[in-house]
Design a protein around this motif. Structure first.
Motif, PDB file in Angstrom:
ATOM      1  N   TYR A  89       0.860  -1.189   0.000  1.00  0.00           N
ATOM      2  CA  TYR A  89       0.000   0.000   0.000  1.00  0.00           C
ATOM      3  C   TYR A  89       0.890   1.231   0.000  1.00  0.00           C
ATOM      4  O   TYR A  89       1.701   1.417   0.901  1.00  0.00           O
ATOM      5  CB  TYR A  89      -0.903  -0.010   1.234  1.00  0.00           C
ATOM      6  N   ARG A  90       0.739   2.082  -1.040  1.00  0.00           N
ATOM      7  CA  ARG A  90       1.529   3.308  -1.145  1.00  0.00           C
ATOM      8  C   ARG A  90       0.577   4.492  -1.317  1.00  0.00           C
ATOM      9  O   ARG A  90       0.176   4.829  -2.436  1.00  0.00           O
ATOM     10  CB  ARG A  90       2.505   3.241  -2.320  1.00  0.00           C
ATOM     11  N   PRO A  91       0.185   5.134  -0.201  1.00  0.00           N
ATOM     12  CA  PRO A  91      -0.766   6.244  -0.289  1.00  0.00           C
ATOM     13  C   PRO A  91      -0.177   7.476  -0.981  1.00  0.00           C
ATOM     14  O   PRO A  91      -0.916   8.256  -1.579  1.00  0.00           O
ATOM     15  CB  PRO A  91      -1.116   6.525   1.169  1.00  0.00           C
ATOM     16  N   ASP A  92       1.135   7.689  -0.863  1.00  0.00           N
ATOM     17  CA  ASP A  92       1.811   8.765  -1.581  1.00  0.00           C
ATOM     18  C   ASP A  92       3.286   8.393  -1.690  1.00  0.00           C
ATOM     19  O   ASP A  92       3.733   7.407  -1.102  1.00  0.00           O
ATOM     20  CB  ASP A  92       1.622  10.122  -0.886  1.00  0.00           C
ATOM     21  N   GLN A 108       7.687   2.207   5.639  1.00  0.00           N
ATOM     22  CA  GLN A 108       8.829   3.059   5.318  1.00  0.00           C
ATOM     23  C   GLN A 108       8.348   4.479   5.053  1.00  0.00           C
ATOM     24  O   GLN A 108       7.363   4.696   4.353  1.00  0.00           O
ATOM     25  CB  GLN A 108       9.584   2.537   4.098  1.00  0.00           C
ATOM     26  N   TRP A 109       9.085   5.430   5.640  1.00  0.00           N
ATOM     27  CA  TRP A 109       8.767   6.848   5.454  1.00  0.00           C
ATOM     28  C   TRP A 109      10.019   7.561   4.969  1.00  0.00           C
ATOM     29  O   TRP A 109      11.068   7.513   5.624  1.00  0.00           O
ATOM     30  CB  TRP A 109       8.284   7.453   6.766  1.00  0.00           C
ATOM     31  N   THR A 110       9.933   8.208   3.826  1.00  0.00           N
ATOM     32  CA  THR A 110      11.053   8.957   3.262  1.00  0.00           C
ATOM     33  C   THR A 110      10.573  10.381   2.963  1.00  0.00           C
ATOM     34  O   THR A 110      10.239  10.704   1.813  1.00  0.00           O
ATOM     35  CB  THR A 110      11.571   8.292   1.976  1.00  0.00           C
ATOM     36  N   PRO A 111      10.512  11.234   3.994  1.00  0.00           N
ATOM     37  CA  PRO A 111      10.008  12.598   3.777  1.00  0.00           C
ATOM     38  C   PRO A 111      10.886  13.420   2.848  1.00  0.00           C
ATOM     39  O   PRO A 111      10.394  14.333   2.176  1.00  0.00           O
ATOM     40  CB  PRO A 111       9.983  13.185   5.181  1.00  0.00           C
ATOM     41  N   THR A 112      12.195  13.118   2.797  1.00  0.00           N
ATOM     42  CA  THR A 112      13.111  13.795   1.883  1.00  0.00           C
ATOM     43  C   THR A 112      14.093  12.767   1.349  1.00  0.00           C
ATOM     44  O   THR A 112      14.165  11.628   1.824  1.00  0.00           O
ATOM     45  CB  THR A 112      13.890  14.918   2.599  1.00  0.00           C
ATOM     46  N   ALA A 113      14.883  13.172   0.356  1.00  0.00           N
ATOM     47  CA  ALA A 113      15.907  12.284  -0.187  1.00  0.00           C
ATOM     48  C   ALA A 113      17.014  12.017   0.818  1.00  0.00           C
ATOM     49  O   ALA A 113      17.794  11.069   0.654  1.00  0.00           O
ATOM     50  CB  ALA A 113      16.490  12.877  -1.463  1.00  0.00           C
ATOM     51  N   ARG A 114      17.088  12.803   1.891  1.00  0.00           N
ATOM     52  CA  ARG A 114      18.152  12.670   2.887  1.00  0.00           C
ATOM     53  C   ARG A 114      17.700  11.954   4.163  1.00  0.00           C
ATOM     54  O   ARG A 114      18.528  11.719   5.041  1.00  0.00           O
ATOM     55  CB  ARG A 114      18.681  14.057   3.266  1.00  0.00           C
ATOM     56  N   THR A 115      16.426  11.650   4.282  1.00  0.00           N
ATOM     57  CA  THR A 115      15.901  11.062   5.520  1.00  0.00           C
ATOM     58  C   THR A 115      15.119   9.801   5.195  1.00  0.00           C
ATOM     59  O   THR A 115      14.320   9.783   4.254  1.00  0.00           O
ATOM     60  CB  THR A 115      14.986  12.057   6.257  1.00  0.00           C
ATOM     61  N   ARG A 116      15.333   8.763   6.005  1.00  0.00           N
ATOM     62  CA  ARG A 116      14.608   7.501   5.823  1.00  0.00           C
ATOM     63  C   ARG A 116      14.343   6.861   7.170  1.00  0.00           C
ATOM     64  O   ARG A 116      15.239   6.776   8.022  1.00  0.00           O
ATOM     65  CB  ARG A 116      15.400   6.539   4.937  1.00  0.00           C
ATOM     66  N   VAL A 117      13.111   6.408   7.371  1.00  0.00           N
ATOM     67  CA  VAL A 117      12.710   5.691   8.573  1.00  0.00           C
ATOM     68  C   VAL A 117      12.055   4.385   8.135  1.00  0.00           C
ATOM     69  O   VAL A 117      11.094   4.405   7.348  1.00  0.00           O
ATOM     70  CB  VAL A 117      11.740   6.511   9.440  1.00  0.00           C
ATOM     71  N   TRP A 139       5.311   7.509   1.639  1.00  0.00           N
ATOM     72  CA  TRP A 139       4.916   6.438   2.543  1.00  0.00           C
ATOM     73  C   TRP A 139       4.750   5.127   1.774  1.00  0.00           C
ATOM     74  O   TRP A 139       4.258   5.109   0.650  1.00  0.00           O
ATOM     75  CB  TRP A 139       3.603   6.763   3.249  1.00  0.00           C
ATOM     76  N   PHE A 140       5.167   4.040   2.437  1.00  0.00           N
ATOM     77  CA  PHE A 140       4.989   2.711   1.854  1.00  0.00           C
ATOM     78  C   PHE A 140       4.737   1.712   2.985  1.00  0.00           C
ATOM     79  O   PHE A 140       5.451   1.705   3.990  1.00  0.00           O
ATOM     80  CB  PHE A 140       6.231   2.286   1.066  1.00  0.00           C
ATOM     81  N   PHE A 141       3.702   0.867   2.800  1.00  0.00           N
ATOM     82  CA  PHE A 141       3.363  -0.143   3.796  1.00  0.00           C
ATOM     83  C   PHE A 141       3.152  -1.480   3.099  1.00  0.00           C
ATOM     84  O   PHE A 141       2.722  -1.535   1.941  1.00  0.00           O
ATOM     85  CB  PHE A 141       2.075   0.223   4.546  1.00  0.00           C
ATOM     86  N   THR A 142       3.436  -2.545   3.814  1.00  0.00           N
ATOM     87  CA  THR A 142       3.128  -3.881   3.325  1.00  0.00           C
ATOM     88  C   THR A 142       2.747  -4.763   4.503  1.00  0.00           C
ATOM     89  O   THR A 142       3.299  -4.627   5.608  1.00  0.00           O
ATOM     90  CB  THR A 142       4.316  -4.493   2.560  1.00  0.00           C
ATOM     91  N   ALA A 143       1.780  -5.652   4.272  1.00  0.00           N
ATOM     92  CA  ALA A 143       1.340  -6.621   5.278  1.00  0.00           C
ATOM     93  C   ALA A 143       1.371  -8.003   4.650  1.00  0.00           C
ATOM     94  O   ALA A 143       1.068  -8.164   3.453  1.00  0.00           O
ATOM     95  CB  ALA A 143      -0.065  -6.290   5.784  1.00  0.00           C
ATOM     96  N   ASN A 144       1.752  -9.021   5.430  1.00  0.00           N
ATOM     97  CA  ASN A 144       1.861 -10.371   4.886  1.00  0.00           C
ATOM     98  C   ASN A 144       1.381 -11.400   5.889  1.00  0.00           C
ATOM     99  O   ASN A 144       1.355 -11.147   7.106  1.00  0.00           O
ATOM    100  CB  ASN A 144       3.307 -10.659   4.487  1.00  0.00           C
ATOM    101  N   ALA A 145       1.046 -12.569   5.384  1.00  0.00           N
ATOM    102  CA  ALA A 145       0.628 -13.700   6.212  1.00  0.00           C
ATOM    103  C   ALA A 145       0.927 -14.984   5.457  1.00  0.00           C
ATOM    104  O   ALA A 145       0.933 -15.002   4.220  1.00  0.00           O
ATOM    105  CB  ALA A 145      -0.854 -13.614   6.562  1.00  0.00           C
ATOM    106  N   GLY A 146       1.207 -16.061   6.200  1.00  0.00           N
ATOM    107  CA  GLY A 146       1.499 -17.334   5.564  1.00  0.00           C
ATOM    108  C   GLY A 146       1.860 -18.389   6.582  1.00  0.00           C
ATOM    109  O   GLY A 146       1.518 -18.285   7.770  1.00  0.00           O
TER     110      GLY A 146
END
Length: 516
Positions: free
Chosen positions: A248-251, A283-292, A254-261
């Motif tokens: 799921y990528r709302p913008d 994952q959150w990358t508000p700028t090209a220099r920051t990543r969480v 932001w990027f999210f993923t969920a899994n099950a198995g």
């Protein structure tokens, strides 16, 4: 047990990185790095003389000696064509004067690359390393000497073993009509320890990942994987997993993923156990220099997680991380802990986005400043069997006009899984906790010379009743360029170790590096 060969042979890669030793050449390297792809080869020869007042690392019987180290080496860089990557290798011949210690040969290798065999379809990823690793986290520890391209362990430390690892991973990429893409990957690796069967292993496995094409806001994926790790001195470990998930990528930030198995493994011993697995990742990358990044996964042998924060500015890099993962064998980085290299590699991202070309700039800068690519951190220890590793790291690097500071604090707790599955330290203690603190400062004295100072401390503890270990060291270096291809380094160190065998050691050293 009879050893199969005299030393690890992980020299299967023919790829990448030219490390020039003069900071005055950095600008020219940056220009060259931006002029397209190509392959360059840079041979070198380093001669080092070291005087130590305690070669055998024992206060009971100090053995002063002179150590001569001759290190022919080569760096290769490939920035275009079918093969891209970097390779840096040194063969260190070490001889002892005024001592009964026998001469020996020591290898050092750091290499990674990718070969594109069929355009956009068939690839082979390769990595190789050779370095020194402690057999026991509680055993004798020593401070290495900074060589032309990294640390050299030239003292008589019987607890250190040369350890080599080679991994090869072919990848087949394709599409299933216009519905999905697939990545079929094989994973093959081998680890060998010189002079010991502890830590030797072979791993085979593979994975198949299917991703929806043109998914938009939501996209599905499927993944199946299997792995088997065989050790020469312990039982094999097997695992297999099959999962499905949604991205799921709302913008763009932001990027999210969920899994099950479901998964099956024998990490807890006995027969294989199966159970439900699943998790979430963000994952959150508000700028090209920051990543969480954040990740949490459920497993029947113990949940795992990862949390990382990275932020870089024009002259600083900040990193925080907290991860829990499962290890099948040795802990720590075989080729050395590359924290200093990693920090500057991240800092120089705005100067050179291409990772292979950026490697040139980072190596040149570190050598000109007299900073070791390897942070003075605990190198882990040799082990077999499954273990749970909880690692925490905080580091900061600041670069001024003439002064550079790098600080790091790290903590790792390695715990065994199951019972009677491990050999090495985890066979005698349920967990091993290692803490490391280091502070490095360097200053450009003139356009062709610099000085650096490093203070570090490493601490190791285990269960109640287990002996602890503590190594404290202070190292100073002066580095200068004598010509366009000739470099000299003078340095000294003081080390103190407290453990089963305590000692103090003082050393001075000088090395001369000629590039060809």
């Amino acid at each position: 047990m009879t050893r199969r060969r005299a030393e690890p042979r992980c020299l299967a890669l023919a790829i990448a990185a030219c490390a020039m030793a003069a900071q005055a050449q950095d600008a020219r390297l940056a220009v060259a790095a931006g002029q397209g792809g190509g392959t360059s080869i840079q041979p070198r020869l380093t001669v080092m003389e070291t005087w130590t007042d305690n070669l055998t690392l024992s206060d009971r019987n100090k053995d002063a000696a002179i150590i001569t180290t001759v290190s022919p080496g080569i760096t290769i860089r490939s920035t275009g064509g079918a093969v891209r990557g970097t390779l840096d290798y040194s063969l260190n011949g070490i001889a002892y004067i005024k001592s009964d210690q026998p001469s020996r040969v020591q290898s050092s290798l750091s290499a990674s690359g990718q070969a594109e065999l069929i355009s956009r379809t068939l690839f082979v990823d390769m990595r190789a390393s050779i370095g020194q690793q402690n057999a026991s986290a509680f055993g004798l520890q020593s401070t290495p000497t900074l060589g032309s391209q990294g640390a050299i362990s030239n003292l008589a430390n019987s607890n250190q073993h040369e350890t080599g690892t080679l991994s090869v991973s072919p990848l087949l990429h394709g599409q299933l009509g216009g519905l999905a893409s697939f990545d079929l990957r094989g994973d093959f690796s081998r680890t060998e320890v010189r002079g010991s069967s502890l830590g030797d292993s072979r791993a085979t496995g593979g994975s198949l990942v299917i991703n929806q094409l043109n998914g938009g806001l939501l996209a599905w994926w499927l993944r199946a994987s299997t792995q088997e790790v065989k050790s020469s001195s312990a039982a094999s470990n097997r695992s297999s997993t099959m999962t499905g998930g949604l991205n799921y990528r709302p913008d763009p930030d932001w990027f999210f993923t969920a899994n099950a198995g479901r998964e099956r493994n024998d990490f807890l011993g006995g027969s294989s156990q199966s159970g439900v697995t699943g998790g979430v990742t963000g994952q959150w990358t508000p700028t090209a220099r920051t990543r969480v990044n954040g990740d949490w996964q459920r497993h029947n042998y113990g949940n795992s997680h990862g949390l990382t924060f990275e932020h870089r500015m024009s002259r600083s890099v900040w990193r925080l991380s907290d991860t829990v993962s499962t290890m099948l064998g040795n802990t720590g980085a075989t080729g050395g802990v590359r924290s200093n290299y990693d920090q500057f590699f991240l800092m120089f991202a705005s100067l050179e986005p291409d990772p292979v070309k950026r490697d040139v700039l980072v190596r040149a800068f570190l050598q000109a400043q007299g900073i070791s690519p390897d942070a003075p951190a605990a190198l882990g220890f040799l082990s077999t069997g499954p273990s749970r590793l909880h690692s925490q790291l905080a580091s900061i690097t600041l670069q001024g006009a003439r002064t550079t500071l790098a600080a790091q604090v790290s903590r790792s707790v390695t715990s065994r899984l199951g019972s009677n599955l491990n050999q090495g330290d985890l066979a005698n203690t349920a967990h091993v906790e290692q803490r490391s603190y280091s502070l490095t400062g360097s200053h450009q004295l003139t356009p062709s010379s610099s000085a650096s100072l490093t203070a570090s401390r490493q601490e190791t503890t285990g269960d109640a009743g287990t002996p602890s270990a503590r190594l404290t060291s202070l190292t100073a270096n002066w580095n200068a360029r004598l010509g366009t291809r000739l470099n000299v380094m003078l340095g000294g160190r003081h080390s103190r170790f407290a453990g089963t065998t305590s000692y103090s050691e003082n050393a001075v050293y000088a090395n001369l590096t000629q590039l060809f």
